[in-house]
Motif scaffolding. Structure first.
Motif, PDB file in Angstrom:
ATOM      1  N   ILE A  33      74.621  78.389  42.025  1.00 39.21           N
ATOM      2  CA  ILE A  33      74.845  78.892  40.771  1.00 39.21           C
ATOM      3  C   ILE A  33      75.679  77.637  39.817  1.00 39.21           C
ATOM      4  CG2 ILE A  33      75.847  80.382  38.980  1.00 39.21           C
ATOM      5  CD1 ILE A  33      75.706  82.334  41.531  1.00 39.21           C
ATOM      6  N   TYR A  34      75.036  77.282  38.875  1.00 43.74           N
ATOM      7  CA  TYR A  34      75.715  76.149  37.939  1.00 43.74           C
ATOM      8  C   TYR A  34      75.886  76.775  36.610  1.00 43.74           C
ATOM      9  CZ  TYR A  34      73.905  73.202  41.637  1.00 43.74           C
ATOM     10  OH  TYR A  34      73.877  72.500  42.855  1.00 43.74           O
ATOM     11  N   GLU A  35      76.728  76.150  36.038  1.00 47.25           N
ATOM     12  CA  GLU A  35      76.945  76.975  34.529  1.00 47.25           C
ATOM     13  C   GLU A  35      76.103  76.008  33.869  1.00 47.25           C
ATOM     14  OE1 GLU A  35      80.905  77.464  32.872  1.00 47.25           O
ATOM     15  OE2 GLU A  35      81.710  77.621  34.831  1.00 47.25           O
ATOM     16  N   ARG A  36      75.664  76.631  32.842  1.00 42.34           N
ATOM     17  CA  ARG A  36      74.717  75.997  31.745  1.00 42.34           C
ATOM     18  C   ARG A  36      75.554  75.133  30.672  1.00 42.34           C
ATOM     19  NH1 ARG A  36      69.150  77.375  31.338  1.00 42.34           N
ATOM     20  NH2 ARG A  36      68.745  79.199  32.146  1.00 42.34           N
ATOM     21  N   SER A  37      76.704  75.551  30.339  1.00 46.17           N
ATOM     22  CA  SER A  37      77.799  75.120  29.328  1.00 46.17           C
ATOM     23  C   SER A  37      78.203  73.728  29.825  1.00 46.17           C
ATOM     24  CB  SER A  37      78.961  75.862  29.288  1.00 46.17           C
ATOM     25  OG  SER A  37      79.655  75.905  30.469  1.00 46.17           O
ATOM     26  N   LYS A  81      78.616  70.060  39.203  1.00 42.16           N
ATOM     27  CA  LYS A  81      79.171  71.127  40.369  1.00 42.16           C
ATOM     28  C   LYS A  81      78.689  72.465  40.419  1.00 42.16           C
ATOM     29  CE  LYS A  81      82.717  68.268  42.546  1.00 42.16           C
ATOM     30  NZ  LYS A  81      83.958  68.378  43.166  1.00 42.16           N
ATOM     31  N   PRO A  82      78.381  73.108  41.392  1.00 45.28           N
ATOM     32  CA  PRO A  82      77.921  74.340  41.369  1.00 45.28           C
ATOM     33  C   PRO A  82      79.215  75.349  41.170  1.00 45.28           C
ATOM     34  CG  PRO A  82      77.889  73.714  43.467  1.00 45.28           C
ATOM     35  CD  PRO A  82      78.123  72.516  42.824  1.00 45.28           C
ATOM     36  N   VAL A  83      79.382  76.409  40.787  1.00 42.00           N
ATOM     37  CA  VAL A  83      80.214  77.204  40.668  1.00 42.00           C
ATOM     38  C   VAL A  83      81.239  77.678  41.898  1.00 42.00           C
ATOM     39  CG1 VAL A  83      79.480  78.311  38.476  1.00 42.00           C
ATOM     40  CG2 VAL A  83      79.280  79.636  40.959  1.00 42.00           C
ATOM     41  N   ARG A  84      80.582  77.595  43.096  1.00 38.09           N
ATOM     42  CA  ARG A  84      81.123  77.746  44.258  1.00 38.09           C
ATOM     43  C   ARG A  84      80.545  76.612  45.228  1.00 38.09           C
ATOM     44  NH1 ARG A  84      82.785  83.031  45.275  1.00 38.09           N
ATOM     45  NH2 ARG A  84      83.992  83.443  43.250  1.00 38.09           N
TER      46      ARG A  84
END
Ligand SMILES: [Zn+2]
Length: 630
Positions: free
Chosen positions: A602-606, A591-594
């Motif tokens: 934006i996506y989290e690489r982690s 899922k994207p951050v928003r």
């Protein structure tokens, strides 16, 4: 004595020296001096043309004594230097106007004398008395130039050969008039000049003629009228000037007045501080050099009145020894000098105040003008102050708002808030602004070549306010140069490059604008990243502009790259439309951050698992599409 009594007819207009010379030749006397002693007079008496000498010579030659006296230039030996000079037929003639070193004569007249009395031989030609008057330059009988040759007084001279090279020269109107006056014949008009002595008239005509002749050159400012002089003219030029001047003066005083008015108008058009010599040149010199000639008083008064009424003559100036009282006319130059103001600046202020119109340099001083000048000398409105320091309204407002220019409060009722700049403060502002300047010779062209610009232009180039630049100048942090052709605020030139270096040179981070440009992101997106704390930033206050600015350090951008990945990267890998890509990623459980808006990019690489899954899925997808094509 009677044995060699000379038989020589007295010529028409012949003078004493000539008559004696011819009698001596006929008498066979070896020298003129010897002959004179014999008849009972002396060389000195004859040269001076004394009454005794005239009487003795007339008696000996049996000639009409009155005719001889009338044609003889007689020396006057007064007690004072002023009284000394000559008389010709009773008319006073100045020493400088009588030729006493060479003979002046008409060769054709002398040739005629020889033809008339052939048996007199060398004693036939006679010298006319008027030929020794310097303003007589042409023979009225033959209309040729008089020739100056041989020593005066001479004896036994052969004049025959001189008749060969004669130069035609008609007598000028001035000469004709002077001849009439000198021989007491009825004059040819111009009663107003009757009171003037003959030699006064000659110089008067020549002075007037000279400035008339040079009028076009003076008007075009090619010739300075004060540098003209009748004494530097050749005899032919003086003759022409005399003729020209006579044409004016013979028409009466009104014509001379018109001439003076034309020259004062020309002087006004030229501008500058005016003096009578600079307006009328040789005519002023002529009138000033004869303070005792009462006949010129009326002319002097007329000229003084014309100059005082139509030119900005300095009130302390004397014209012909009389002070010009408070003149009603003034010029920018005179007023600028009196008020200690730059004349260009004063001119602009007076135009602004409606006292003068554009291009007007000479103007009448009335109560309104005086009041305006007094007001300007004390306080000025914003508009006036702008003109005074040569800054536009926009610049004035900037300077006033920043507090650099302060309106000195007057009255305090607020009604007159605009009229409150003290000249003193404005002068001080300009003095501070131009305190440390390096001189750059040349005009605006050189300034531009050196990369310099006016304060407003430099402000645009360096992306700062004009006020910042003024502060930098006051702090002595930048150099200035001034344009010598301009004045005040707009004459100050600074280097935009230097200003940029000082304002922005020390920082390390990137502005949001610069981040967007570097990454190819939209500015809204960068603002979002900063606002939502995805991207670390710091607030930096510009030490000069005092503006607060958000800056992103390079390490913050690196941190962002390590932590997040943008959908743009997936699109590159999937080679699909971003809607499909988003669906695919979503299907894999990443899922994207928003969920919506800009944040959905934006996506989290982690999210390592999701990341790997996407990678695998992408690879398979790629393989499948290749198989299909094959
Ligand atoms: Zn002649």
């Amino acid at each position: 004595m009677n044995a060699w009594r000379a038989k020589v007819p007295l010529g028409d207009g012949e003078d004493l020296v000539s008559f004696c010379r011819r009698m001596a030749i006929v008498s066979g006397s070896p020298t003129l001096g010897g002959f004179l002693t014999d008849i009972g007079t002396t060389m000195l008496q004859v040269v001076h043309g004394t009454d005794d000498a005239v009487r003795i010579a007339a008696e000996f030659g049996q000639a009409d004594v009155d005719r001889l006296r009338a044609a003889t230039v007689m020396r006057v030996l007064g007690d004072s230097a002023h009284a000394r000079g000559y008389r010709f037929n009773g008319h006073p003639v100045a020493q400088g106007h009588v030729e006493r070193s060479v003979m002046r004569f008409c060769p054709l007249c002398l040739a005629e004398d020889q033809a008339r009395w052939p048996n007199l031989h060398e004693a036939a030609p006679f010298i006319r008395g008027e030929w020794q008057l310097k303003w007589m330059r042409a023979c009225p009988v033959h209309a040729v130039a008089l020739v100056a040759d041989g020593k005066w007084p001479a004896i036994g001279q052969d004049f025959g050969s001189l008749a060969e090279n004669v130069v035609p020269l008609p007598p000028s109107g001035m000469e004709t008039y002077l001849r009439h006056r000198a021989t007491a014949k009825p004059t040819s008009g111009s009663e107003w000049l009757e009171g003037l002595h003959l030699n006064s008239i000659a110089d008067f005509c020549e002075s007037v003629g000279l400035i008339v002749k040079m009028e076009h050159e003076v008007a075009a400012d090619k010739v300075k009228v004060r540098k003209l002089s009748i004494y530097s003219l050749s005899p032919a030029e003086r003759h022409a000037a005399g003729d020209m001047g006579w044409q004016i003066l013979s028409q009466g005083p009104e014509m001379l007045k018109h001439l003076v008015e034309r020259f004062t108008a020309m002087a006004c058009a030229r501008g500058g501080i005016m003096k009578p010599g600079g307006i009328l040149g040789p005519l002023n010199f002529y009138l000033s050099m004869r303070p005792n000639d009462k006949a010129l008083q009326g002319i002097r008064d007329m000229i003084r009145t014309v100059i005082a009424a139509s030119t900005p003559i300095n009130p302390s100036t004397q014209i012909f020894g009389v002070k010009v009282d408070a003149s009603s006319m003034t010029s920018l130059h005179v007023m600028a000098k009196a008020t200690g103001m730059h004349y260009k600046r004063l001119g602009k202020l007076l135009i602004l105040g409606g006292a003068i119109s554009h291009g007007e340099r000479v103007f009448r001083v009335d109560e309104r003008t005086n009041a305006l000048v007094r007001e300007i000398a004390e306080t000025m409105s914003l508009k006036q102050a702008g003109v005074y320091i040569n800054a536009s309204r926009v610049q004035m407002v900037l300077l006033v708002r920043s507090g650099i220019l302060q309106a000195s409060a007057v009255g305090g009722d607020g009604r007159n808030a605009e009229r409150s700049f003290a000249k003193r403060d404005l002068d001080e502002f300009l003095a501070r602004l131009t305190k440390d300047q390096k001189m750059i010779k040349g005009g605006v062209g050189t300034m531009a070549q050196s990369g310099l610009a006016t304060i407003p232009f430099a402000a645009r180039k360096a992306r700062c306010s004009a006020v910042d630049i003024v502060r930098l100048i006051f702090e002595g942090r930048i150099c200035i140069a001034t344009d010598q052709d301009d004045y005040g605020y707009m004459s100050v030139y600074v280097s935009p490059a230097d200003i940029r270096g000082i304002l922005y040179g020390s920082r390390t981070g990137l502005s949001l604008h610069e981040v967007a440009k570097q990454r190819g992101w939209g500015e809204n997106f960068v603002t979002f990243l900063v606002n939502e704390s995805f991207l670390a930033f710091e607030v930096v206050e510009n030490p000069i502009t005092r503006l607060k600015q958000r800056m992103v350090k390079p390490e913050s951008l690196r941190e962002f790259d390590e932590k997040y990945i943008l959908i743009d990267e997936f699109i590159g890998q999937f080679r699909r439309h971003h809607v499909d890509v988003r669906k695919e990623i979503s299907r894999l459980g990443v899922k994207p951050v928003r969920d919506s808006g800009i944040g959905s990019r934006i996506y989290e690489r982690s999210n390592g698992a999701g990341w790997a899954a996407i990678k695998i899925r992408a690879l398979l997808d790629y393989e499948a599409s290749r198989a299909q094509h094959n």
